[in-house]
Design a protein around this motif. Structure first.
Motif, PDB file in Angstrom:
ATOM      1  N   GLY A  46       4.390  -0.180   8.505  1.00 42.72           N
ATOM      2  CA  GLY A  46       5.289   0.186   7.416  1.00 42.72           C
ATOM      3  C   GLY A  46       5.941  -0.977   6.695  1.00 42.72           C
ATOM      4  N   VAL A  47       5.597  -2.204   7.076  1.00 36.49           N
ATOM      5  CA  VAL A  47       6.225  -3.358   6.396  1.00 36.49           C
ATOM      6  C   VAL A  47       5.482  -3.723   5.106  1.00 36.49           C
ATOM      7  N   GLY A  48       4.349  -3.057   4.870  1.00 34.50           N
ATOM      8  CA  GLY A  48       3.586  -3.335   3.655  1.00 34.50           C
ATOM      9  C   GLY A  48       2.415  -4.268   3.885  1.00 34.50           C
ATOM     10  N   LYS A  49       1.932  -4.321   5.126  1.00 33.37           N
ATOM     11  CA  LYS A  49       0.821  -5.232   5.455  1.00 33.37           C
ATOM     12  C   LYS A  49      -0.432  -4.922   4.643  1.00 33.37           C
ATOM     13  N   SER A  50      -0.799  -3.630   4.563  1.00 42.61           N
ATOM     14  CA  SER A  50      -2.024  -3.278   3.818  1.00 42.61           C
ATOM     15  C   SER A  50      -1.843  -3.543   2.325  1.00 42.61           C
ATOM     16  N   SER A  51      -0.641  -3.271   1.821  1.00 40.18           N
ATOM     17  CA  SER A  51      -0.387  -3.530   0.395  1.00 40.18           C
ATOM     18  C   SER A  51      -0.477  -5.026   0.131  1.00 40.18           C
ATOM     19  N   ASN A 205       8.034  -9.192   2.909  1.00 37.71           N
ATOM     20  CA  ASN A 205       7.905  -8.121   1.918  1.00 37.71           C
ATOM     21  C   ASN A 205       9.196  -7.311   1.900  1.00 37.71           C
ATOM     22  N   ALA A 242       9.592  -8.410  -3.728  1.00 39.91           N
ATOM     23  CA  ALA A 242      10.595  -7.365  -3.952  1.00 39.91           C
ATOM     24  C   ALA A 242      10.024  -5.989  -3.620  1.00 39.91           C
ATOM     25  N   ILE A 243      10.912  -5.047  -3.399  1.00 31.90           N
ATOM     26  CA  ILE A 243      10.482  -3.641  -3.359  1.00 31.90           C
ATOM     27  C   ILE A 243      10.302  -3.236  -4.812  1.00 31.90           C
ATOM     28  N   ASP A 244       9.116  -2.795  -5.145  1.00 29.34           N
ATOM     29  CA  ASP A 244       8.847  -2.448  -6.538  1.00 29.34           C
ATOM     30  C   ASP A 244       8.169  -1.078  -6.588  1.00 29.34           C
ATOM     31  N   LEU A 247       4.541  -0.873  -7.577  1.00 29.72           N
ATOM     32  CA  LEU A 247       3.504  -1.233  -6.603  1.00 29.72           C
ATOM     33  C   LEU A 247       3.118  -0.001  -5.776  1.00 29.72           C
ATOM     34  N   ALA A 248       4.148   0.736  -5.327  1.00 27.06           N
ATOM     35  CA  ALA A 248       3.884   1.945  -4.526  1.00 27.06           C
ATOM     36  C   ALA A 248       3.130   2.982  -5.362  1.00 27.06           C
TER      37      ALA A 248
HETATM   38  P1  ADP Z   1       1.659  -1.146   6.525  1.00 26.23           P
HETATM   39  O1  ADP Z   1       0.257  -1.557   6.260  1.00 26.23           O
HETATM   40  O2  ADP Z   1       2.509  -2.281   7.022  1.00 26.23           O
HETATM   41  O3  ADP Z   1       1.797   0.067   7.393  1.00 26.23           O
HETATM   42  P2  ADP Z   1       1.675  -0.258   3.765  1.00 26.23           P
HETATM   43  O4  ADP Z   1       1.115  -1.400   3.013  1.00 26.23           O
HETATM   44  O5  ADP Z   1       0.800   0.918   4.031  1.00 26.23           O
HETATM   45  O6  ADP Z   1       2.341  -0.759   5.126  1.00 26.23           O
HETATM   46  O7  ADP Z   1       3.007   0.169   2.997  1.00 26.23           O
HETATM   47  C1  ADP Z   1       3.784   1.279   3.418  1.00 26.23           C
HETATM   48  C2  ADP Z   1       4.350   1.961   2.162  1.00 26.23           C
HETATM   49  O8  ADP Z   1       5.244   1.076   1.498  1.00 26.23           O
HETATM   50  C3  ADP Z   1       3.266   2.318   1.153  1.00 26.23           C
HETATM   51  O9  ADP Z   1       3.617   3.535   0.553  1.00 26.23           O
HETATM   52  C4  ADP Z   1       3.332   1.185   0.119  1.00 26.23           C
HETATM   53  O10 ADP Z   1       2.920   1.588  -1.171  1.00 26.23           O
HETATM   54  C5  ADP Z   1       4.818   0.846   0.152  1.00 26.23           C
HETATM   55  N1  ADP Z   1       5.095  -0.564  -0.141  1.00 26.23           N
HETATM   56  C6  ADP Z   1       4.652  -1.648   0.515  1.00 26.23           C
HETATM   57  N2  ADP Z   1       5.144  -2.774  -0.026  1.00 26.23           N
HETATM   58  C7  ADP Z   1       5.914  -2.386  -1.077  1.00 26.23           C
HETATM   59  C8  ADP Z   1       6.699  -3.072  -2.060  1.00 26.23           C
HETATM   60  N3  ADP Z   1       6.810  -4.401  -2.057  1.00 26.23           N
HETATM   61  N4  ADP Z   1       7.346  -2.324  -2.989  1.00 26.23           N
HETATM   62  C9  ADP Z   1       7.262  -0.970  -2.989  1.00 26.23           C
HETATM   63  N5  ADP Z   1       6.557  -0.268  -2.099  1.00 26.23           N
HETATM   64  C10 ADP Z   1       5.884  -0.968  -1.145  1.00 26.23           C
END
Ligand code: ADP
Length: 282
Positions: A46-51, A205, A242-244, A247-248
């Motif tokens: 949930g930290v945004g690793k895949s993103s 992130n 940033a949280i944007d 991006l989500a």
């Molecule tokens: P992980 O791989 O760590 O589990 P994800 O990349 O799947 O995390 O991200 C989890 C959620 O957070 C997704 O819905 C993604 O779109 C959102 N997210 C990740 N990074 C950001 C960001 N910088 N700003 C807004 N949303 C984000």
């Protein structure tokens, strides 16, 4: 351990000093040339690793590199969805052909092999680890400058397999301020150190939200701690994001390649510099 041991299936567990047999190289591996293999890791989900993995791939592609993403998050694959890539991977006599994103990023994920994207993957750890290994040995990656591996969160079976059996050149750690408040990042860093690939750096992130009406940064999880944590662990700090909501939104719509990404471009640049520095100093 000699360099050729990196691709041996017994690497990491073998106790022999000199190996008489050359490691087996598959036809798919012979048809591929991958410059640098970079594993992207987080202590927690949930930290945004895949993103971040996806956007790093996009930024590297913008810089003109040939890029692939190996989705090693077998039970929670999100890479195809983020890129809007659907359908099934191809197969020929040599191996498996990954699918390409619109920008030409090669993508391999179990979700591109199953019937429906929401079918659950019900497999035990060793089977999952075996699959990830085959995403390296049986996939025709072709000519790539960078292959990014999106590892599942934590320090379980898949990261162990990846570090033991894939020729990982280095690791990127992704984290967020909430997670930096506890020790999971340090666990991930310690695990990487056990297997010895260099850590190219830490990315923080979700460090803040940019106020839409003014220039203020809103640090909703408190002061970002990435820089401090990187220093404490003697690893490079690659930057903060940033949280944007955009991006989500674009990730959910499978259009991450449309995200305007100056912050990611800078981080990807620092990453390539770290890769170079590591090559020079080794
Ligand atoms: P992980 O791989 O760590 O589990 P994800 O990349 O799947 O995390 O991200 C989890 C959620 O957070 C997704 O819905 C993604 O779109 C959102 N997210 C990740 N990074 C950001 C960001 N910088 N700003 C807004 N949303 C984000």
């Amino acid at each position: 351990m000699s360099e050729s041991c990196n691709s041996c299936s017994a690497a990491g567990t073998c106790t022999t000093d000199s190996c008489s047999s050359e490691p087996q190289v598959s036809e798919a591996q012979k048809a591929s040339h991958v410059g640098k293999v970079i594993a992207v890791m987080s202590g927690k989900g949930g930290v945004g690793k895949s993103s971040v993995t996806s956007m790093l791939a996009v930024s590297l592609r913008h810089q003109g590199y040939k890029v692939g993403v190996l989705d090693a998050d077998i039970t929670g694959p999100s890479i195809p969805k983020i890129f809007g890539v659907t359908g099934r991977v191809g197969v020929n006599n040599t191996g498996i052909l990954p699918l390409k994103s619109r920008a030409g990023i090669q993508i391999m994920s179990l979700n591109l092999m199953i019937e429906a994207e929401d079918d659950p993957v019900i497999l035990r750890g060793p089977m999952i680890a075996q699959l990830v290994k085959r995403f390296w040995t049986d996939v025709i990656w072709g000519e790539l400058d960078y292959l990014l591996i999106d590892l599942p969160p934590g320090t379980g079976d898949v990261p162990i397999t990846v570090f033991q059996t894939l020729p990982v050149d280095g690791v990127v750690i992704v984290t967020s301020p909430q997670v930096l408040a506890n020790m999971v990042v340090r666990k991930a860093i310690k695990m990487v150190r056990k297997y010895q690939p260099p850590i190219y750096g830490l990315i923080e992130n979700m460090a803040y939200v940019q106020c839409p009406d003014c220039t203020n940064r809103i640090e909703i999880f408190g002061k970002p701690k990435g820089q401090e944590e990187a220093k404490r662990n003697a690893i490079p700090y690659l930057g903060e994001l940033a949280i944007d909501p955009l991006l989500a939104e674009l990730s959910d719509a499978g259009k991450i390649e449309d995200y305007p990404a100056p912050a990611f471009d800078q981080i990807a640049k620092r990453l390539t510099e770290q890769v170079m520095l590591t090559v020079i100093s080794s």
